[in-house]
Design a protein around this motif. Sequence first.
Motif, PDB file in Angstrom:
ATOM      1  N   UNK A   1      30.553  26.048  62.654  1.00 19.64           N
ATOM      2  CA  UNK A   1      30.178  25.034  61.684  1.00 19.64           C
ATOM      3  C   UNK A   1      31.186  23.885  61.681  1.00 19.64           C
ATOM      4  N   UNK A   2      32.477  24.213  61.670  1.00 21.33           N
ATOM      5  CA  UNK A   2      33.511  23.181  61.632  1.00 21.33           C
ATOM      6  C   UNK A   2      33.489  22.352  62.914  1.00 21.33           C
ATOM      7  N   UNK A   3      33.302  23.034  64.044  1.00 28.33           N
ATOM      8  CA  UNK A   3      33.205  22.306  65.313  1.00 28.33           C
ATOM      9  C   UNK A   3      31.983  21.396  65.310  1.00 28.33           C
ATOM     10  N   UNK A   4      30.868  21.874  64.780  1.00 32.27           N
ATOM     11  CA  UNK A   4      29.663  21.045  64.688  1.00 32.27           C
ATOM     12  C   UNK A   4      29.933  19.793  63.846  1.00 32.27           C
ATOM     13  N   UNK A   5      30.601  19.966  62.715  1.00 35.21           N
ATOM     14  CA  UNK A   5      30.926  18.827  61.856  1.00 35.21           C
ATOM     15  C   UNK A   5      31.838  17.837  62.568  1.00 35.21           C
ATOM     16  N   UNK A   6      32.796  18.358  63.322  1.00 31.99           N
ATOM     17  CA  UNK A   6      33.706  17.486  64.069  1.00 31.99           C
ATOM     18  C   UNK A   6      32.951  16.711  65.152  1.00 31.99           C
ATOM     19  N   UNK A   7      32.062  17.395  65.859  1.00 32.62           N
ATOM     20  CA  UNK A   7      31.278  16.724  66.900  1.00 32.62           C
ATOM     21  C   UNK A   7      30.344  15.672  66.305  1.00 32.62           C
ATOM     22  N   UNK A   8      29.747  15.978  65.164  1.00 30.60           N
ATOM     23  CA  UNK A   8      28.910  14.994  64.465  1.00 30.60           C
ATOM     24  C   UNK A   8      29.749  13.769  64.117  1.00 30.60           C
ATOM     25  N   UNK A   9      30.973  13.983  63.644  1.00 30.67           N
ATOM     26  CA  UNK A   9      31.864  12.875  63.292  1.00 30.67           C
ATOM     27  C   UNK A   9      32.177  12.015  64.506  1.00 30.67           C
ATOM     28  N   UNK A  10      32.486  12.642  65.634  1.00 32.78           N
ATOM     29  CA  UNK A  10      32.785  11.889  66.854  1.00 32.78           C
ATOM     30  C   UNK A  10      31.584  11.050  67.272  1.00 32.78           C
ATOM     31  N   UNK A  11      30.405  11.638  67.223  1.00 28.52           N
ATOM     32  CA  UNK A  11      29.192  10.910  67.611  1.00 28.52           C
ATOM     33  C   UNK A  11      28.943   9.727  66.676  1.00 28.52           C
ATOM     34  N   UNK A  12      29.092   9.943  65.386  1.00 28.47           N
ATOM     35  CA  UNK A  12      28.887   8.864  64.412  1.00 28.47           C
ATOM     36  C   UNK A  12      29.917   7.754  64.627  1.00 28.47           C
ATOM     37  N   UNK A  13      31.171   8.119  64.817  1.00 27.73           N
ATOM     38  CA  UNK A  13      32.217   7.115  65.048  1.00 27.73           C
ATOM     39  C   UNK A  13      31.921   6.298  66.292  1.00 27.73           C
ATOM     40  N   UNK A  14      31.461   6.961  67.351  1.00 33.21           N
ATOM     41  CA  UNK A  14      31.129   6.226  68.565  1.00 33.21           C
ATOM     42  C   UNK A  14      29.976   5.261  68.320  1.00 33.21           C
ATOM     43  N   UNK A  15      28.922   5.753  67.699  1.00 33.10           N
ATOM     44  CA  UNK A  15      27.734   4.907  67.498  1.00 33.10           C
ATOM     45  C   UNK A  15      28.044   3.720  66.597  1.00 33.10           C
ATOM     46  N   UNK A  16      28.706   3.953  65.474  1.00 31.65           N
ATOM     47  CA  UNK A  16      28.900   2.882  64.494  1.00 31.65           C
ATOM     48  C   UNK A  16      30.074   1.977  64.836  1.00 31.65           C
ATOM     49  N   UNK A  17      31.215   2.560  65.211  1.00 27.02           N
ATOM     50  CA  UNK A  17      32.431   1.761  65.387  1.00 27.02           C
ATOM     51  C   UNK A  17      32.629   1.222  66.795  1.00 27.02           C
ATOM     52  N   UNK A  18      32.119   1.895  67.807  1.00 28.91           N
ATOM     53  CA  UNK A  18      32.465   1.517  69.177  1.00 28.91           C
ATOM     54  C   UNK A  18      31.298   0.909  69.938  1.00 28.91           C
ATOM     55  N   UNK A  19      30.100   1.429  69.757  1.00 31.82           N
ATOM     56  CA  UNK A  19      28.979   0.989  70.594  1.00 31.82           C
ATOM     57  C   UNK A  19      28.539  -0.443  70.330  1.00 31.82           C
ATOM     58  N   UNK A  20      28.742  -0.941  69.119  1.00 35.33           N
ATOM     59  CA  UNK A  20      28.307  -2.297  68.791  1.00 35.33           C
ATOM     60  C   UNK A  20      26.855  -2.389  68.364  1.00 35.33           C
ATOM     61  N   UNK A  21      26.209  -1.264  68.147  1.00 30.55           N
ATOM     62  CA  UNK A  21      24.792  -1.269  67.785  1.00 30.55           C
ATOM     63  C   UNK A  21      24.552  -1.931  66.433  1.00 30.55           C
ATOM     64  N   UNK A  22      25.469  -1.738  65.504  1.00 33.00           N
ATOM     65  CA  UNK A  22      25.286  -2.321  64.162  1.00 33.00           C
ATOM     66  C   UNK A  22      25.285  -3.848  64.255  1.00 33.00           C
ATOM     67  N   UNK A  23      26.239  -4.401  64.989  1.00 31.01           N
ATOM     68  CA  UNK A  23      26.294  -5.859  65.157  1.00 31.01           C
ATOM     69  C   UNK A  23      25.057  -6.381  65.872  1.00 31.01           C
ATOM     70  N   UNK A  24      24.571  -5.630  66.860  1.00 39.33           N
ATOM     71  CA  UNK A  24      23.371  -6.044  67.591  1.00 39.33           C
ATOM     72  C   UNK A  24      22.144  -6.034  66.681  1.00 39.33           C
ATOM     73  N   UNK A  25      22.023  -5.009  65.869  1.00 38.97           N
ATOM     74  CA  UNK A  25      20.886  -4.938  64.947  1.00 38.97           C
ATOM     75  C   UNK A  25      20.969  -6.058  63.915  1.00 38.97           C
ATOM     76  N   UNK A  26      22.162  -6.318  63.391  1.00 36.63           N
ATOM     77  CA  UNK A  26      22.325  -7.416  62.427  1.00 36.63           C
ATOM     78  C   UNK A  26      21.963  -8.749  63.060  1.00 36.63           C
ATOM     79  N   UNK A  27      22.395  -8.979  64.296  1.00 33.49           N
ATOM     80  CA  UNK A  27      22.073 -10.228  64.994  1.00 33.49           C
ATOM     81  C   UNK A  27      20.568 -10.347  65.201  1.00 33.49           C
ATOM     82  N   UNK A  28      19.949  -9.255  65.659  1.00 38.73           N
ATOM     83  CA  UNK A  28      18.518  -9.275  65.913  1.00 38.73           C
ATOM     84  C   UNK A  28      17.738  -9.526  64.625  1.00 38.73           C
ATOM     85  N   UNK A  29      18.101  -8.835  63.551  1.00 36.96           N
ATOM     86  CA  UNK A  29      17.421  -9.040  62.266  1.00 36.96           C
ATOM     87  C   UNK A  29      17.611 -10.460  61.746  1.00 36.96           C
TER      88      UNK A  29
END
Length: 106
Positions: A1-29
């Motif tokens: 369970x703890x490892x799952x939570x840690x992996x979820x955190x890593x994935x979320x951090x990558x998607x939101x903070x590193x990938x730039x998807x949020x900025x791209x969606x904001x620009x597109x909208x």
Amino acid sequence: MILDLFLITIIICFIIDISGIIESIEWWLSKWLKVPCKIPKPFSCSLCSTFWIGLIYISILDFSLINLLFVCLFAALSEEISNFIMIIKQLVHWVQDTIVLWLQKQ
């Protein structure tokens, strides 16, 4: 369970903070709606997203105070986790540059 939570955190951090998807969606909208758009928290914040997604995850599988503690801990460390991902990325880049320079000297 703890490892799952840690992996979820890593994935979320990558998607939101590193990938730039949020900025791209904001620009597109903004372009589509012709007004400045800002994606609100918790969708644009790795700390908020980690907390809420982790809370949903443990609520479905196994809610306990220790699991909630780890959700809160990983959410609080989300900025540091994102920075660590960037350090790994820079380290890999440095290794590649070093190999290229070494090969050029051969």
